[in-house]
Design an enzyme around this catalytic site. Structure first.
Site, PDB file in Angstrom:
ATOM      1  N   ALA A 160       0.744  -1.101  -0.117  1.00  0.00           N
ATOM      2  CA  ALA A 160       0.096   0.131  -0.063  1.00  0.00           C
ATOM      3  C   ALA A 160       0.901   1.244  -0.177  1.00  0.00           C
ATOM      4  O   ALA A 160       0.263   2.324  -0.172  1.00  0.00           O
ATOM      5  CB  ALA A 160      -1.066   0.251   1.075  1.00  0.00           C
ATOM      6  N   ARG A 195       9.539   7.497  -3.603  1.00  0.00           N
ATOM      7  CA  ARG A 195      10.953   7.805  -4.080  1.00  0.00           C
ATOM      8  C   ARG A 195      11.074   7.411  -5.671  1.00  0.00           C
ATOM      9  O   ARG A 195      11.880   7.480  -6.316  1.00  0.00           O
ATOM     10  CB  ARG A 195      11.948   6.989  -3.444  1.00  0.00           C
ATOM     11  CG  ARG A 195      12.244   7.621  -2.270  1.00  0.00           C
ATOM     12  CD  ARG A 195      13.017   6.620  -1.188  1.00  0.00           C
ATOM     13  NE  ARG A 195      12.096   5.800  -0.444  1.00  0.00           N
ATOM     14  CZ  ARG A 195      12.469   4.697   0.250  1.00  0.00           C
ATOM     15  NH1 ARG A 195      13.533   4.431   0.693  1.00  0.00           N
ATOM     16  NH2 ARG A 195      11.388   4.032   0.872  1.00  0.00           N
ATOM     17  N   GLY A 224      16.330  -0.299   7.706  1.00  0.00           N
ATOM     18  CA  GLY A 224      16.382  -0.169   9.277  1.00  0.00           C
ATOM     19  C   GLY A 224      17.539  -1.272   9.536  1.00  0.00           C
ATOM     20  O   GLY A 224      17.955  -2.107   9.126  1.00  0.00           O
ATOM     21  N   ARG A 238       4.136 -10.829 -36.996  1.00  0.00           N
ATOM     22  CA  ARG A 238       3.115 -10.291 -36.235  1.00  0.00           C
ATOM     23  C   ARG A 238       1.893 -11.365 -35.724  1.00  0.00           C
ATOM     24  O   ARG A 238       1.849 -12.481 -36.308  1.00  0.00           O
ATOM     25  CB  ARG A 238       2.426  -8.921 -36.757  1.00  0.00           C
ATOM     26  CG  ARG A 238       3.519  -7.877 -36.990  1.00  0.00           C
ATOM     27  CD  ARG A 238       2.921  -6.848 -37.925  1.00  0.00           C
ATOM     28  NE  ARG A 238       1.633  -6.557 -37.524  1.00  0.00           N
ATOM     29  CZ  ARG A 238       0.724  -6.021 -38.425  1.00  0.00           C
ATOM     30  NH1 ARG A 238       1.127  -5.913 -39.759  1.00  0.00           N
ATOM     31  NH2 ARG A 238      -0.661  -5.570 -38.056  1.00  0.00           N
ATOM     32  N   LYS A 282       1.387 -11.591 -40.731  1.00  0.00           N
ATOM     33  CA  LYS A 282       0.274 -11.315 -39.778  1.00  0.00           C
ATOM     34  C   LYS A 282      -0.947 -12.223 -40.120  1.00  0.00           C
ATOM     35  O   LYS A 282      -1.109 -12.206 -41.314  1.00  0.00           O
ATOM     36  CB  LYS A 282       0.012  -9.869 -39.750  1.00  0.00           C
ATOM     37  CG  LYS A 282      -1.119  -9.395 -38.677  1.00  0.00           C
ATOM     38  CD  LYS A 282      -1.866  -8.521 -39.153  1.00  0.00           C
ATOM     39  CE  LYS A 282      -3.238  -9.094 -40.156  1.00  0.00           C
ATOM     40  NZ  LYS A 282      -4.118  -8.091 -40.232  1.00  0.00           N
ATOM     41  N   TYR A 313       4.971  -8.976 -47.845  1.00  0.00           N
ATOM     42  CA  TYR A 313       4.121  -8.812 -46.847  1.00  0.00           C
ATOM     43  C   TYR A 313       2.972  -9.773 -46.977  1.00  0.00           C
ATOM     44  O   TYR A 313       2.285  -9.855 -47.908  1.00  0.00           O
ATOM     45  CB  TYR A 313       3.360  -7.361 -46.920  1.00  0.00           C
ATOM     46  CG  TYR A 313       2.336  -7.477 -45.952  1.00  0.00           C
ATOM     47  CD1 TYR A 313       2.368  -7.411 -44.393  1.00  0.00           C
ATOM     48  CD2 TYR A 313       0.934  -7.115 -46.314  1.00  0.00           C
ATOM     49  CE1 TYR A 313       1.342  -7.670 -43.705  1.00  0.00           C
ATOM     50  CE2 TYR A 313      -0.041  -7.204 -45.520  1.00  0.00           C
ATOM     51  CZ  TYR A 313       0.256  -7.290 -43.854  1.00  0.00           C
ATOM     52  OH  TYR A 313      -0.830  -7.451 -42.922  1.00  0.00           O
ATOM     53  N   ASN A 323      -4.390  -7.072 -48.502  1.00  0.00           N
ATOM     54  CA  ASN A 323      -5.545  -7.719 -47.736  1.00  0.00           C
ATOM     55  C   ASN A 323      -6.376  -6.725 -47.113  1.00  0.00           C
ATOM     56  O   ASN A 323      -7.453  -6.823 -46.514  1.00  0.00           O
ATOM     57  CB  ASN A 323      -4.747  -8.400 -46.512  1.00  0.00           C
ATOM     58  CG  ASN A 323      -4.061  -7.532 -45.330  1.00  0.00           C
ATOM     59  OD1 ASN A 323      -3.318  -6.591 -46.114  1.00  0.00           O
ATOM     60  ND2 ASN A 323      -4.092  -7.773 -44.322  1.00  0.00           N
ATOM     61  N   ALA A 377       5.993 -12.032 -63.201  1.00  0.00           N
ATOM     62  CA  ALA A 377       6.543 -10.843 -62.542  1.00  0.00           C
ATOM     63  C   ALA A 377       5.689  -9.652 -62.442  1.00  0.00           C
ATOM     64  O   ALA A 377       5.262  -9.264 -63.682  1.00  0.00           O
ATOM     65  CB  ALA A 377       8.065 -10.412 -62.808  1.00  0.00           C
TER      66      ALA A 377
HETATM   67  C1  UD1 Z   1      10.915  -1.016   5.432  1.00  0.00           C
HETATM   68  C2  UD1 Z   1      11.340  -1.239   6.891  1.00  0.00           C
HETATM   69  C3  UD1 Z   1      13.043  -1.282   7.248  1.00  0.00           C
HETATM   70  C4  UD1 Z   1      13.480  -2.154   6.334  1.00  0.00           C
HETATM   71  C5  UD1 Z   1      13.034  -2.249   4.665  1.00  0.00           C
HETATM   72  C6  UD1 Z   1      13.339  -3.440   4.006  1.00  0.00           C
HETATM   73  C7  UD1 Z   1       9.472  -0.256   8.418  1.00  0.00           C
HETATM   74  C8  UD1 Z   1       9.361   0.968   9.286  1.00  0.00           C
HETATM   75  N1  UD1 Z   1      10.707  -0.182   7.788  1.00  0.00           N
HETATM   76  O1  UD1 Z   1      11.384   0.446   5.107  1.00  0.00           O
HETATM   77  O2  UD1 Z   1      13.005  -1.529   8.285  1.00  0.00           O
HETATM   78  O3  UD1 Z   1      14.857  -2.178   6.123  1.00  0.00           O
HETATM   79  O4  UD1 Z   1      11.638  -2.081   4.676  1.00  0.00           O
HETATM   80  O5  UD1 Z   1      12.976  -3.246   2.626  1.00  0.00           O
HETATM   81  O6  UD1 Z   1       8.899  -1.237   8.261  1.00  0.00           O
HETATM   82  N2  UD1 Z   1       3.726  -0.220   2.685  1.00  0.00           N
HETATM   83  C9  UD1 Z   1       2.316  -0.514   3.174  1.00  0.00           C
HETATM   84  N3  UD1 Z   1       1.636   0.533   3.864  1.00  0.00           N
HETATM   85  C10 UD1 Z   1       2.078   1.618   4.286  1.00  0.00           C
HETATM   86  C11 UD1 Z   1       3.589   1.932   4.019  1.00  0.00           C
HETATM   87  C12 UD1 Z   1       4.144   0.769   3.547  1.00  0.00           C
HETATM   88  O7  UD1 Z   1       1.817  -1.432   2.605  1.00  0.00           O
HETATM   89  O8  UD1 Z   1       1.567   2.337   5.173  1.00  0.00           O
HETATM   90  C13 UD1 Z   1       4.167  -1.237   2.195  1.00  0.00           C
HETATM   91  C14 UD1 Z   1       5.145  -0.624   0.962  1.00  0.00           C
HETATM   92  O9  UD1 Z   1       4.303  -0.792  -0.268  1.00  0.00           O
HETATM   93  C15 UD1 Z   1       6.285  -1.577   0.781  1.00  0.00           C
HETATM   94  C16 UD1 Z   1       6.432  -2.070   1.976  1.00  0.00           C
HETATM   95  O10 UD1 Z   1       5.396  -1.933   2.827  1.00  0.00           O
HETATM   96  O11 UD1 Z   1       6.063  -2.527   0.059  1.00  0.00           O
HETATM   97  C17 UD1 Z   1       7.683  -1.375   2.612  1.00  0.00           C
HETATM   98  O12 UD1 Z   1       7.413   0.000   2.752  1.00  0.00           O
HETATM   99  P1  UD1 Z   1       8.378   0.808   2.517  1.00  0.00           P
HETATM  100  O13 UD1 Z   1       8.208   2.286   2.501  1.00  0.00           O
HETATM  101  O14 UD1 Z   1       9.260   0.872   1.292  1.00  0.00           O
HETATM  102  O15 UD1 Z   1       9.767   0.856   3.628  1.00  0.00           O
HETATM  103  P2  UD1 Z   1      11.230   1.023   3.606  1.00  0.00           P
HETATM  104  O16 UD1 Z   1      11.263   2.527   3.995  1.00  0.00           O
HETATM  105  O17 UD1 Z   1      11.644   0.477   2.565  1.00  0.00           O
HETATM  106 CA    CA Z   2      11.114  -0.497   0.810  1.00  0.00          CA
END
Ligand code: UD1
Ligand code: CA
Length: 473
Positions: A15, A20, A149, A341, A359, A374, A394, A431
């Site tokens: 979600a 980025r 993390g 194709r 095609k 063709y 065609n 031809a």
């Molecule tokens: C997260 C971890 C981090 C880890 C890294 C590994 C947390 C707080 N941090 O950081 O420790 O090193 O993944 O890849 O968990 N997502 C949701 N809902 C939200 C936010 C995120 O579903 O509200 C999903 C994103 O779509 C993604 C995944 O969770 O697929 C991770 O979220 P992302 O924002 O990429 O976390 P990171 O900053 O990479």
């Molecule tokens: Ca991530």
């Protein structure tokens, strides 16, 4: 469905905003190595013994559902909507609410880590079941841990807490063991501590990573299990998307080489996860095998070929060509410089050569169209020779029409076959003929001889007065 007698619910987090990526497309739906990032994750989960799978999506659920439905992994998926996305902890809570369960184990996997392998997830589950912990986290030691993390271990080397890059102290930033974002949790203690997490951090989000310290202070153990650093790479930016793509491609080339396929240059060979290749096939450089494609034994593809949703038969040869939605029969040859194709079907030993486009064309056994042609909406029998420069007309501007050419017919160079038209068995065309009516078996069609118009030739370079004096017709 259980691991060591425990039922397992997989929760895939998908979600997040993906800021980025700077994209209008949800991050987990960006394609890499032939499928969306998220679908790679679902593929890694597929062989596991899971009770249920939950995908947490944002308000853009319909786009996620559409992408997943186009894959073989959609059956039985449960969707949890997290709107707005307020962090990974909040996402897991949304999953627990939507799937309504409170027993067994939860396997959390980020939707943005397409390099994760089934064996690693399986090992993590088994290590968790064998241990005595409320959580087991997947970790890796990487040379540049920026952005991840960090795993903070206590004096006994047990996982104490996880600190996010943006919240880490100078000393914590130096830790090179990172959190992969993949965990196995005991459902019950997890749901209890999830109630306690807050958003007092640099990103103002509910961090799932905060549950580690909370579980520890509630008296539980947390295990950290290390894996290869290559596996945990997440897709957070376009540069990471490209890096992950490169690794997925290398992995798929290695898998096929292990199975007896010659890949001359893996660095310029792109093989989607959905492709099948037979033993002793050779893939030459700069080749793209995409979608539902199968290359059979001893076939040779490339150099420079893009093959999409196509079967290449045994010992067929395809070079410098684009082939989409077609069937290339055994021992057939295609190219150099051909475009096949959708709906093209080449039978055994037939050939389509240089600057030939097809095609919706069925080309019978041993038939040839080797130069500049063709062939569209055509049914061509066996042993037919289509001369250079010949085409099927065609399309009459409104409708498409079929051309039928029976066995052993000979189509002379530069024949215009104005469809619908039918050339009989062993018939031939001269031809430059323009064929507007059916040609019976064994007959020869010649025609459209050029008329000579005196003085109407090329006037370029002739001075104006002189040109005016030319007689007119
Ligand atoms: C997260 C971890 C981090 C880890 C890294 C590994 C947390 C707080 N941090 O950081 O420790 O090193 O993944 O890849 O968990 N997502 C949701 N809902 C939200 C936010 C995120 O579903 O509200 C999903 C994103 O779509 C993604 C995944 O969770 O697929 C991770 O979220 P992302 O924002 O990429 O976390 P990171 O900053 O990479
Ligand atoms: Ca991530």
């Amino acid at each position: 469905m259980s691991v060591g007698g425990r039922n397992v619910t997989a929760v895939v987090l998908a979600a997040g905003g993906g800021t980025r990526m700077k994209s209008d497309v949800p991050k987990v739906l960006h394609p890499v190595a032939g499928r969306p990032v998220l679908v790679h994750v679902l593929a890694a989960l597929a062989p596991l013994q899971l009770e249920r799978r939950v995908i947490v999506s944002s308000s853009r659920k319909s786009e996620i559902v559409a992408a997943v439905d186009g894959s073989p992994f959609s059956e039985g998926l449960i969707y949890a909507v997290q709107d707005p996305p307020r962090g990974t902890g909040d996402a897991v809570q949304a999953a627990l609410r939507a799937a309504r369960f409170n027993d067994g184990l939860v396997l959390v996997v980020p939707g943005d880590t397409p390099l994760l392998e089934t064996e690693t997830l399986d090992a993590l589950l088994h290590i968790h079941v064998a241990g005595d912990a409320a959580a087991t986290a997947l970790t890796a030691r990487i040379s540049d841990p920026t952005g991840y993390g960090r795993i903070v271990r206590d004096a006994d080397h047990e996982v104490e807490r996880i600190v996010e890059d943006r919240d880490a102290s100078y000393e914590e930033r130096a830790i090179d063991e990172i959190n992969a974002g993949v965990y196995v949790f005991e459902t019950e203690p997890l749901s209890q501590v999830l109630e306690k997490i807050d958003r007092e951090n640099a990103q103002g989000e509910y961090y799932l990573t905060d549950v580690v310290a909370l579980l520890r202070s509630a008296g539980h153990h947390v295990i950290g299990h290390r894996t290869h650093p290559q596996e945990v790479l997440g897709v957070n930016s376009r540069a990471q998307l490209a890096r992950v793509g490169e690794m997925l491609r290398r992995r798929s080339c290695e898998r096929w080489m292990d199975q007896g396929v010659t890949i001359v240059d893996p660095t310029t060979t792109y093989i989607d996860a959905s492709v099948r290749i037979g033993r002793d096939a050779t893939i030459h450089p700069f080749t793209f095998l995409e979608g539902d494609t199968s290359v059979e034994e001893r076939a040779e593809v490339g150099p420079q070929a893009r093959i999409v949703d196509t079967t290449i038969g045994e010992q067929a040869k395809v070079s410098f060509a684009v082939v989409i939605g077609s069937h290339v029969g055994p021992e057939a040859t295609v190219g150099p410089f051909a475009s096949l194709r959708p709906g093209t079907r080449l039978e055994r030993g037939s050939s389509v050569g240089t600057f030939v486009e097809t095609k919706n064309a069925h080309i019978g056994e041993g038939s040839k169209a080797n130069h500049l042609a063709y062939l569209g909406d055509a049914e061509i029998g066996r042993g037919v020779n289509v001369g250079a420069g010949s085409i099927t007309c065609n399309w009459d501007g409104q409708d498409k029409h079929r051309t039928i050419i029976d066995d052993d017919a000979y189509v002379g160079s530069d024949t215009m076959l104005v469809a619908p038209v039918h050339l009989g068995k062993r018939s031939a065309t001269g031809a430059g003929s323009v064929v507007r009516e059916d040609v019976p078996d064994g007959a020869l069609a010649v025609g459209a001889p050029a008329r000579i118009l005196e003085g109407k030739g090329n006037k370029m370079g002739v001075d104006e007065n002189q040109a005016d004096e030319e007689p007119r017709e």
